[in-house]
Design an enzyme around this catalytic site. Sequence first.
Site, PDB file in Angstrom:
ATOM      1  N   GLY A 186      37.226  39.843  31.856  1.00 58.23           N
ATOM      2  CA  GLY A 186      37.008  38.706  30.966  1.00 58.23           C
ATOM      3  C   GLY A 186      37.273  39.025  29.517  1.00 58.23           C
ATOM      4  CB  VAL A 187      36.937  41.979  27.407  1.00 57.83           C
ATOM      5  CG1 VAL A 187      37.281  42.386  25.975  1.00 57.83           C
ATOM      6  CG2 VAL A 187      35.441  41.721  27.555  1.00 57.83           C
ATOM      7  N   GLY A 196      45.290  42.644  26.761  1.00 55.81           N
ATOM      8  CA  GLY A 196      46.612  42.979  27.276  1.00 55.81           C
ATOM      9  C   GLY A 196      47.737  42.398  26.443  1.00 55.81           C
ATOM     10  CG  HIS A 252      53.476  39.053  32.161  1.00 56.52           C
ATOM     11  ND1 HIS A 252      53.475  40.039  31.202  1.00 56.52           N
ATOM     12  CD2 HIS A 252      53.318  39.703  33.352  1.00 56.52           C
ATOM     13  CE1 HIS A 252      53.338  41.220  31.758  1.00 56.52           C
ATOM     14  NE2 HIS A 252      53.229  41.050  33.065  1.00 56.52           N
ATOM     15  CB  SER A 309      55.808  41.279  37.031  1.00 54.69           C
ATOM     16  OG  SER A 309      55.800  41.602  35.656  1.00 54.69           O
TER      17      SER A 309
END
Length: 490
Positions: A311-312, A315, A427, A340
């Site tokens: 939740g933090v 990225g 992304h 990916s």
Amino acid sequence: MNASTWISRSVSRLRAPAAAKTAEAAVDTAAKKKEKAKPELPPRSLSERLDATLRRHGEAMAPRALRRALTDLQAVVDARVSEVEAGRRACEVMRWYAELDAAERRDVWLLISERFAPDGKKLSSARARHEAAVGTADEGQAEVHLRRALVSPRARLLQRFTIDPEGMRFLLDLRAELLPQVKGERRFVPLDAELEHLFSTWFDVAFLDLRRISWDSPASLIEKLIQYEAVHDIKSWADVKNRLDSDRRCYGFFHPRLPDVPLIFVEVALVDHISDGIVPLLDEAAALASADKATTAIFYSISNTQTGLRGVSFGDSLIKRVVETLQAEFPKLKVFATLSPIPGFRQWLGKHAAEMLLRLDDKRAAELGRALGSLPPTPDRLLAAADEALALEPKSPVRQTLMQCAAEYLGRATIEGKPVDPVARFHLGNGARVERLNWAGDPSPKGLKQSYGLMVNYLYDLKRLDKHRALLAQGKVAVSGDVDGLFLKG
């Protein structure tokens, strides 16, 4: 006494104990049935347990131990003691907490959740005062008063654990253990929310260091890469060395309190084109490329290492910082893209294959049906054929259909305006676009299990990141022309 009478009495005496045992067994059975018939007592609340004298069956901590734990926690948050003393007390709590079993730790979580909440009366009063002050000159002061009332003793307690050098590690591990329990026990929600809020402040990117991890880094740090790699497993020291070679880069975010553990790290390949498969990038025998001549940076693995930081989000900041660092070192780099996985595609298609087949035009449905031996084509036949994905020829109708379904999954499958696929969500939320689908991009067992071997490139066009994020905010996914051409028309 004649012989007949003597034998009769002897037999009666022999039968008596057996009869007694039978009667006793019948009484026990009746008692057990009666006991089972009793309705089970409802579980006691935390307050009832603290006020009790004896532990009830199914409860972890005895009332006395529960009260002692509460006293120790209250001692940590005591406003009358210095920060140094509070840190010492917190260290003592961490020491005895480490000795508890899983059930006893749950009791400690309940204590922190329920016994260190904001003062209800003060909060209600502050809220009423703020509502009354809205639009007046006193609104600002009322807001300050409300903010202070919202600060819970729970937050102060958790903050004091971080006084100890090992306190941050303790809290991260606590939340990692807590998270799987929150869905089934809503009483843990306040503690989880408090930890997530504190972590979002303590682990703000402004307080994190971006560091390159190379083959010259300490062995203990390289071992962390092997341990935490979540996308493409590292099989050996030769494998990890290949990923840190001259035409490769690895960067991680580090926190001052956890200097030897990357919170998140990204692996980058410096190449001359957008890669369409993971095998060449991980090939240990491949010749080294010249990093100075590279025009393209491929982000092929991003791994979070701390479950407790769920939740933090940092990225997106990691990628931006890495792009800036790479541009400064290699001015020829112009293209920044990912290679990916598509982790949710296989499961999604299993649920939506019938819907996808209904959207095929008549010509494509007929071609697919003939290939599957079923007119019209059926979901079961399609999914069975997909299991042999690597054997499909380029012009195979099954292969073409799978590519179309993958495009639908990445470009149109959303929940509340956000992509269903977790990697896509990450992304695309950072402003990338779906650039290209790659057949057999990951032929490993893991790749086949996740997405029939399909991989995807997300392109980070630095001039259009904000535009793509704005599109996503409208529930639309940014895709290239090639991907748009794969969408089903129906």
